[in-house]
Design a protein around this motif. Sequence first.
Motif, PDB file in Angstrom:
ATOM      1  N   ARG A  20      -3.816  -9.020   2.228  1.00 31.74           N
ATOM      2  CA  ARG A  20      -4.375  -9.422   3.523  1.00 31.74           C
ATOM      3  C   ARG A  20      -3.357  -9.321   4.647  1.00 31.74           C
ATOM      4  N   ASN A  22      -0.986  -7.126   4.870  1.00 33.59           N
ATOM      5  CA  ASN A  22      -0.557  -5.737   5.069  1.00 33.59           C
ATOM      6  C   ASN A  22      -1.716  -4.747   5.100  1.00 33.59           C
ATOM      7  N   GLU A  23      -2.856  -5.192   5.633  1.00 38.09           N
ATOM      8  CA  GLU A  23      -4.025  -4.324   5.812  1.00 38.09           C
ATOM      9  C   GLU A  23      -4.435  -3.595   4.540  1.00 38.09           C
ATOM     10  N   GLY A  92      -8.982  -2.399   2.428  1.00 37.49           N
ATOM     11  CA  GLY A  92      -8.215  -2.273   3.662  1.00 37.49           C
ATOM     12  C   GLY A  92      -8.419  -3.523   4.491  1.00 37.49           C
ATOM     13  N   THR A  93      -8.880  -3.338   5.729  1.00 35.66           N
ATOM     14  CA  THR A  93      -9.117  -4.486   6.614  1.00 35.66           C
ATOM     15  C   THR A  93     -10.599  -4.834   6.714  1.00 35.66           C
TER      16      THR A  93
END
Length: 142
Positions: A20, A22-23, A92-93
């Motif tokens: 979370r 670090n994307e 990812g995000t």
Amino acid sequence: MEGTVSEPNDWNAGIVAEFRANEGRVGGQFEGSTLLLLHTVGRRSGIERINPLAYFADGERYLIVASKGGHPSNPDWYFNLVANPRVTIEVGTETFEADAVEAAGEDREVVWKRIVATAPGFGEYQKRTDRILPVIALTRAA
């Protein structure tokens, strides 16, 4: 306790936090790997569980393997997912709901060959157990 979020252990909790922060990327032994965070609801407890898992992109699907390192039984998250196949994933995000379906027949054979070619460790896990490692396809919910 229903609705509480729980990571299975401190080691996973550290990976979740790093993911979370670090994307969606993590370092260490997972550096360069494609990871997602799988949110399932405990089939007995009703508690949301979060597990970091390697995934393999397959068109619009995200493929995950219930390997448990080649252990004789499937991981707990697999049983939670079977009981409630609507899950949440973080890639990812992005966070979204997905439907989980176990790959079977020719579909499983084709994707399994690709998974093992990409990540031979999964083939090694399969050699350690008599069970067929389930491959789960996660598809974005409508």
